[in-house]
Design an enzyme around this catalytic site. Sequence first.
Site, PDB file in Angstrom:
ATOM      1  N   HIS A  19       8.869   1.981  -6.517  1.00  0.00           N
ATOM      2  CA  HIS A  19       7.855   0.950  -6.229  1.00  0.00           C
ATOM      3  C   HIS A  19       8.417  -0.448  -6.528  1.00  0.00           C
ATOM      4  O   HIS A  19       8.212  -1.390  -5.764  1.00  0.00           O
ATOM      5  CB  HIS A  19       6.613   1.140  -7.108  1.00  0.00           C
ATOM      6  CG  HIS A  19       5.863   2.428  -6.894  1.00  0.00           C
ATOM      7  ND1 HIS A  19       5.579   3.301  -7.919  1.00  0.00           N
ATOM      8  CD2 HIS A  19       5.319   2.980  -5.783  1.00  0.00           C
ATOM      9  CE1 HIS A  19       4.880   4.337  -7.460  1.00  0.00           C
ATOM     10  NE2 HIS A  19       4.719   4.174  -6.157  1.00  0.00           N
ATOM     11  N   LYS A  43      -8.199  12.032  -6.472  1.00  0.00           N
ATOM     12  CA  LYS A  43      -6.876  12.369  -7.013  1.00  0.00           C
ATOM     13  C   LYS A  43      -6.968  12.443  -8.529  1.00  0.00           C
ATOM     14  O   LYS A  43      -7.441  11.500  -9.159  1.00  0.00           O
ATOM     15  CB  LYS A  43      -5.859  11.274  -6.651  1.00  0.00           C
ATOM     16  CG  LYS A  43      -5.089  11.532  -5.370  1.00  0.00           C
ATOM     17  CD  LYS A  43      -3.878  10.610  -5.338  1.00  0.00           C
ATOM     18  CE  LYS A  43      -3.161  10.677  -4.007  1.00  0.00           C
ATOM     19  NZ  LYS A  43      -2.042   9.728  -3.944  1.00  0.00           N
ATOM     20  N   ARG A  92       9.475   6.662   2.301  1.00  0.00           N
ATOM     21  CA  ARG A  92      10.619   7.431   1.805  1.00  0.00           C
ATOM     22  C   ARG A  92      11.206   8.273   2.933  1.00  0.00           C
ATOM     23  O   ARG A  92      12.092   7.854   3.612  1.00  0.00           O
ATOM     24  CB  ARG A  92      10.208   8.309   0.619  1.00  0.00           C
ATOM     25  CG  ARG A  92      10.233   7.579  -0.701  1.00  0.00           C
ATOM     26  CD  ARG A  92       9.396   8.249  -1.720  1.00  0.00           C
ATOM     27  NE  ARG A  92       8.012   8.324  -1.277  1.00  0.00           N
ATOM     28  CZ  ARG A  92       7.005   8.729  -2.027  1.00  0.00           C
ATOM     29  NH1 ARG A  92       7.224   9.138  -3.253  1.00  0.00           N
ATOM     30  NH2 ARG A  92       5.772   8.730  -1.581  1.00  0.00           N
ATOM     31  N   SER A 130       5.796   9.430  -8.036  1.00  0.00           N
ATOM     32  CA  SER A 130       5.050   9.479  -9.300  1.00  0.00           C
ATOM     33  C   SER A 130       4.776  10.939  -9.669  1.00  0.00           C
ATOM     34  O   SER A 130       4.801  11.307 -10.843  1.00  0.00           O
ATOM     35  CB  SER A 130       3.726   8.720  -9.164  1.00  0.00           C
ATOM     36  OG  SER A 130       3.971   7.375  -8.833  1.00  0.00           O
TER      37      SER A 130
END
Length: 168
Positions: A19, A43, A92, A130
């Site tokens: 990030h 989440k 990504r 993460s």
Amino acid sequence: MEEKVAVYPGSFDPITYGHIDIIKRALKIFDKVIVAVAHNYDKQSLFTPQERVEMIEEALRDCPNVVVESFEGLLMEYMKRTNAKVVLRGLRATSDFEYEYHMASMNRSLNKDVDTIFMVTGKDYFFISSRTIKEVASLGGSVEGLVPENVARRLKEKFPQLHRPHNI
Ligand code: ADP
């Protein structure tokens, strides 16, 4: 001239060097980057929104043009409130693409004044998420070099390695 502002939304649970690489590169293009920490009720998060904001602020103390905020609800409503026109996202692998493509298209259908721009991940960070950081830290692995020191420290506090079994 109008200030060029990008909003970088995400869970940041927790922030990683992946990030941070995106934020620092974006600062070369934009006058200001607002890191917008989402409250995602669907989440399961490890850190509270407040903790996530604090960790980002600590890690980016040397970047005066970064603002960290948390928001609830629709990103496009948040964009209206801040009057920003650009959403920044990191890409990504191809696996990110489909989700990001759908989100960007949906957001554009909600608000035509806002565009999403993507930056591809730095070559040293493409494997960092993460989720995997939390997985490794929970099992006692080292996340050094993948997250800032203050984040590594907080992960250790969340996962004390006192009674770790060896073989089962
Ligand atoms: P979200 O839950 O919204 O996907 P994340 O915190 O996981 O939020 O990610 C925020 C943004 O940062 C997303 O656009 C994600 O693709 C991007 N990102 C996450 N990790 C990396 C990385 N290692 N390199 C580049 N971009 C990344």
